[in-house]
Enzyme design. Structure first.
Site, mmCIF file in Angstrom:
data_model
loop_
_atom_site.group_PDB
_atom_site.id
_atom_site.type_symbol
_atom_site.label_atom_id
_atom_site.label_comp_id
_atom_site.label_asym_id
_atom_site.label_seq_id
_atom_site.Cartn_x
_atom_site.Cartn_y
_atom_site.Cartn_z
ATOM 1 N N GLY A 107 34.725 -43.606 5.599
ATOM 2 C CA GLY A 107 34.422 -43.160 6.958
ATOM 3 C C GLY A 107 33.036 -43.637 7.326
ATOM 4 O O GLY A 107 32.636 -44.755 6.956
ATOM 5 N N TYR A 114 40.243 -48.106 11.311
ATOM 6 C CA TYR A 114 40.796 -48.704 12.531
ATOM 7 C C TYR A 114 41.907 -49.703 12.210
ATOM 8 O O TYR A 114 42.475 -50.298 13.122
ATOM 9 C CB TYR A 114 39.724 -49.250 13.463
ATOM 10 C CG TYR A 114 38.604 -50.118 12.941
ATOM 11 C CD1 TYR A 114 38.786 -51.063 11.947
ATOM 12 C CD2 TYR A 114 37.336 -50.016 13.524
ATOM 13 C CE1 TYR A 114 37.749 -51.872 11.518
ATOM 14 C CE2 TYR A 114 36.284 -50.820 13.107
ATOM 15 C CZ TYR A 114 36.501 -51.754 12.097
ATOM 16 O OH TYR A 114 35.471 -52.557 11.690
HETATM 17 C C1 HXC Z 1 29.213 -62.246 19.091
HETATM 18 C C2 HXC Z 1 28.762 -63.350 17.126
HETATM 19 C C3 HXC Z 1 27.871 -62.329 16.728
HETATM 20 C C4 HXC Z 1 27.697 -61.215 17.598
HETATM 21 C C5 HXC Z 1 27.919 -63.854 15.184
HETATM 22 N N1 HXC Z 1 28.742 -64.267 16.149
HETATM 23 N N2 HXC Z 1 27.379 -62.663 15.505
HETATM 24 N N3 HXC Z 1 29.420 -63.309 18.298
HETATM 25 N N4 HXC Z 1 28.382 -61.217 18.770
HETATM 26 N N5 HXC Z 1 26.897 -60.216 17.299
HETATM 27 C C6 HXC Z 1 29.491 -65.519 16.199
HETATM 28 C C7 HXC Z 1 28.561 -66.716 16.169
HETATM 29 O O1 HXC Z 1 28.040 -66.990 17.455
HETATM 30 C C8 HXC Z 1 29.523 -67.812 15.684
HETATM 31 O O2 HXC Z 1 30.372 -68.257 16.721
HETATM 32 C C9 HXC Z 1 30.411 -67.067 14.703
HETATM 33 O O3 HXC Z 1 30.298 -65.665 15.029
HETATM 34 C C10 HXC Z 1 29.961 -67.260 13.272
HETATM 35 O O4 HXC Z 1 28.586 -66.893 13.190
HETATM 36 P P1 HXC Z 1 27.632 -67.424 12.014
HETATM 37 O O5 HXC Z 1 26.334 -66.747 12.164
HETATM 38 O O6 HXC Z 1 27.687 -68.920 11.943
HETATM 39 O O7 HXC Z 1 28.464 -66.900 10.742
HETATM 40 P P2 HXC Z 1 28.002 -66.668 9.272
HETATM 41 O O8 HXC Z 1 26.652 -67.243 8.978
HETATM 42 O O9 HXC Z 1 29.144 -67.075 8.426
HETATM 43 O O10 HXC Z 1 27.789 -65.063 9.198
HETATM 44 C C11 HXC Z 1 28.866 -64.191 9.311
HETATM 45 C C12 HXC Z 1 28.521 -62.975 10.217
HETATM 46 C C13 HXC Z 1 27.237 -62.278 9.747
HETATM 47 C C14 HXC Z 1 29.722 -62.067 10.188
HETATM 48 C C15 HXC Z 1 28.310 -63.465 11.638
HETATM 49 O O11 HXC Z 1 26.967 -61.139 10.547
HETATM 50 C C16 HXC Z 1 27.327 -61.831 8.321
HETATM 51 O O12 HXC Z 1 27.049 -62.581 7.420
HETATM 52 N N6 HXC Z 1 27.773 -60.567 8.081
HETATM 53 C C17 HXC Z 1 27.969 -60.036 6.704
HETATM 54 C C18 HXC Z 1 27.663 -58.582 6.633
HETATM 55 C C19 HXC Z 1 28.484 -57.756 7.612
HETATM 56 O O13 HXC Z 1 29.020 -58.280 8.591
HETATM 57 N N7 HXC Z 1 28.558 -56.457 7.335
HETATM 58 C C20 HXC Z 1 29.299 -55.552 8.168
HETATM 59 C C21 HXC Z 1 30.275 -54.858 7.341
HETATM 60 S S1 HXC Z 1 30.457 -53.225 8.051
HETATM 61 P P3 HXC Z 1 30.047 -69.621 17.577
HETATM 62 O O14 HXC Z 1 31.194 -69.691 18.525
HETATM 63 O O15 HXC Z 1 28.731 -69.362 18.265
HETATM 64 O O16 HXC Z 1 29.995 -70.732 16.594
HETATM 65 C C22 HXC Z 1 32.058 -53.022 8.498
HETATM 66 C C23 HXC Z 1 32.476 -51.704 9.073
HETATM 67 C C24 HXC Z 1 31.332 -50.951 9.658
HETATM 68 O O17 HXC Z 1 32.839 -53.845 8.371
HETATM 69 C C25 HXC Z 1 31.790 -49.794 10.472
HETATM 70 C C26 HXC Z 1 30.539 -49.014 10.864
HETATM 71 C C27 HXC Z 1 30.780 -47.860 11.746
HETATM 72 P P1 NAP Z 2 27.128 -54.465 4.285
HETATM 73 O O1 NAP Z 2 25.968 -53.769 3.641
HETATM 74 O O2 NAP Z 2 26.876 -55.326 5.471
HETATM 75 O O3 NAP Z 2 27.842 -55.298 3.137
HETATM 76 C C1 NAP Z 2 28.647 -56.393 3.349
HETATM 77 C C2 NAP Z 2 28.525 -57.256 2.105
HETATM 78 O O4 NAP Z 2 29.466 -58.319 2.182
HETATM 79 C C3 NAP Z 2 27.146 -57.870 1.938
HETATM 80 O O5 NAP Z 2 26.625 -57.504 0.675
HETATM 81 C C4 NAP Z 2 27.388 -59.356 2.014
HETATM 82 O O6 NAP Z 2 26.586 -60.058 1.061
HETATM 83 C C5 NAP Z 2 28.852 -59.477 1.652
HETATM 84 N N1 NAP Z 2 29.466 -60.655 2.283
HETATM 85 C C6 NAP Z 2 29.609 -60.869 3.615
HETATM 86 N N2 NAP Z 2 30.187 -62.062 3.817
HETATM 87 C C7 NAP Z 2 30.421 -62.595 2.585
HETATM 88 C C8 NAP Z 2 30.996 -63.814 2.145
HETATM 89 N N3 NAP Z 2 31.442 -64.723 3.005
HETATM 90 N N4 NAP Z 2 31.079 -64.035 0.805
HETATM 91 C C9 NAP Z 2 30.621 -63.114 -0.081
HETATM 92 N N5 NAP Z 2 30.081 -61.945 0.283
HETATM 93 C C10 NAP Z 2 29.963 -61.696 1.608
HETATM 94 O O7 NAP Z 2 28.261 -53.434 4.715
HETATM 95 P P2 NAP Z 2 28.709 -52.014 4.116
HETATM 96 O O8 NAP Z 2 28.470 -51.010 5.166
HETATM 97 O O9 NAP Z 2 28.164 -51.805 2.756
HETATM 98 O O10 NAP Z 2 30.279 -52.253 4.035
HETATM 99 C C11 NAP Z 2 30.936 -52.434 2.803
HETATM 100 C C12 NAP Z 2 32.423 -52.330 3.040
HETATM 101 O O11 NAP Z 2 32.735 -51.056 3.590
HETATM 102 C C13 NAP Z 2 32.971 -53.361 4.015
HETATM 103 O O12 NAP Z 2 34.257 -53.762 3.589
HETATM 104 C C14 NAP Z 2 33.077 -52.590 5.308
HETATM 105 O O13 NAP Z 2 34.029 -53.119 6.183
HETATM 106 C C15 NAP Z 2 33.483 -51.218 4.789
HETATM 107 N N6 NAP Z 2 33.175 -50.100 5.705
HETATM 108 C C16 NAP Z 2 31.908 -49.641 5.825
HETATM 109 C C17 NAP Z 2 31.659 -48.538 6.642
HETATM 110 C C18 NAP Z 2 30.279 -47.924 6.745
HETATM 111 O O14 NAP Z 2 30.129 -46.869 7.365
HETATM 112 N N7 NAP Z 2 29.252 -48.509 6.165
HETATM 113 C C19 NAP Z 2 32.690 -47.951 7.351
HETATM 114 C C20 NAP Z 2 33.982 -48.466 7.234
HETATM 115 C C21 NAP Z 2 34.218 -49.544 6.384
HETATM 116 P P3 NAP Z 2 25.906 -61.473 1.385
HETATM 117 O O15 NAP Z 2 25.314 -61.375 2.741
HETATM 118 O O16 NAP Z 2 24.906 -61.632 0.269
HETATM 119 O O17 NAP Z 2 27.006 -62.477 1.292
#
Ligand code: HXC
Ligand code: NAP
Length: 304
Positions: free
Chosen positions: A215, A173
């Protein structure tokens, strides 16, 4: 060839073949012997799978992420493969923590030769509902964190006059926009763009910079938010032109190839591993349903 069945319109079609089993490799054994590979977010999901492929190919692995349970899981997975590994607590939003993680990596294995910027942040949210801090958090981790890790790796290699390879994990995206994920899509567009800038800037120093776009790769570590969003699609295979989703080793193989000696002239490139799913667009897509409706949210109202 296994034919897909039970999906109605796709009955009898074959889709793209399944890959070889986990553990197979297209690269010669020991391709990464003596090379340390620094992978952010390698305690879960795709990062863990990418790190495992480098480990199978002979690398020592440095895992950097925030949560102890993820660091432990990543370390255990690499140890199970018999490869050297350290896991370092690091929030990639913080340049000092990144420098500390690279110091720890250098002390253990020497300067990492490969950096995989896999860590990212994401959750589905209608744009109009998103707080400023939610936007900042995703951009800070996904875009700023990726840049800061690149900068640390680049500085150390430029200073020592050693070559290196960076792989930035992106998302498709970046090109199409990501309704419901405006923060992540914008950040990933930045990641694609910085890959292209850095590849030119750092080519003269011997540093390759590429991007790898997965993907749909479902896995058990997906956050509840992402999994919940995905669960709204019942038959995920039938939604892909490949008639299947990705298997994690396929991404790992792409990453190890891009960082291998066999890809030395590839830089500034984004390799998409998605069975052509992102090109699946037409003028007659399914009827429009707002993101609010898709997420089961009521009408938007300004807080008064
Ligand atoms: C709306 C949200 C929210 C949600 C968090 N926030 N989750 N808002 N909907 N579901 C808001 C919170 O309210 C807060 O804003 C701000 O985001 C920060 O949240 P925190 O919890 O304080 O942040 P933090 O502890 O730093 O955690 C970061 C995080 C968390 C992104 C929110 O989910 C995380 O740690 N994620 C890491 C793993 C991850 O995201 N993996 C996905 C990768 S997959 P306010 O205003 O309330 O302070 C990917 C592609 C996948 O990228 C594609 C699949 C098809
Ligand atoms: P995931 O399991 O949620 O992994 C995300 C990782 O990022 C976690 O291990 C997390 O570890 C680490 N992370 C998040 N915030 C961090 C921070 N502030 N500092 C250091 N580490 C941090 O997601 P995933 O599906 O494996 O995705 C991996 C990558 O692929 C991402 O870049 C995602 O955007 C991309 N992607 C995934 C998909 C899919 O289908 N899964 C599709 C498109 C793109 P901690 O929580 O321990 O920090």
């Amino acid at each position: 060839m296994t034919k897909v069945s039970g999906t109605g319109a796709t009955d009898g079609l074959i889709g793209l073949p399944q890959p070889p089993e986990v553990g197979a490799s297209a690269l010669p054994a020991g391709t990464f012997a003596g090379v340390s590979v620094f992978v952010t977010g390698a305690g879960t999901g795709l990062g863990k799978a990418i790190a495992a492929e480098f480990a199978r190919a002979g690398a020592s692995i440095v895992i950097a992420s925030r949560k102890p349970e993820h660091l432990d899981a990543g370390r255990a997975a690499i140890e199970a493969l018999g490869a050297p590994v350290i896991a370092v607590a690091c929030d990639i939003r913080d340049a000092e923590q990144i420098a500390g993680a690279f110091d720890a990596a250098e002390a253990e294995f020497g300067l990492p030769g490969v950096l995989v910027n896999n860590a990212a942040a994401n959750f589905p949210v209608p744009a109009e509902d998103m707080s400023a801090n939610a936007w900042r958090t995703v951009v800070d981790i996904t875009l700023n964190g990726t840049f800061l890790c690149c900068r640390e790796f680049g500085r150390r290699h430029i200073a020592t006059g050693t070559p290196g390879s960076i792989i930035n994990v992106g998302a498709s995206y970046a090109w199409t926009g990501g309704p419901g994920f405006v923060h992540s899509a914008a950040a990933k567009a930045g990641v694609k763009n910085l890959t292209e800038s850095l590849a030119v800037e750092w080519g003269p120093y011997g540093i390759q910079v590429n991007s790898l776009v997965p993907g749909l790769f479902p896995h058990e570590d997906m956050t509840a938010d992402i999994r919940g969003n995905l669960d709204r699609t019942s038959d995920k295979d039938a939604c892909q032109p490949a008639l299947r989703v990705g298997q994690r080793q396929e991404l790992g193989w792409a990453a190890t190839f891009l960082a291998s000696p066999y890809a030395r002239f590839i830089s500034g490139h984004t390799l998409v591993v998605d069975g052509a799913n992102w090109q699946r667009r037409s003028m007659t897509n399914p009827p429009v349903v707002t993101i609010r409706e898709q997420m089961g949210r009521g009408p938007f109202a300004l807080d008064v």
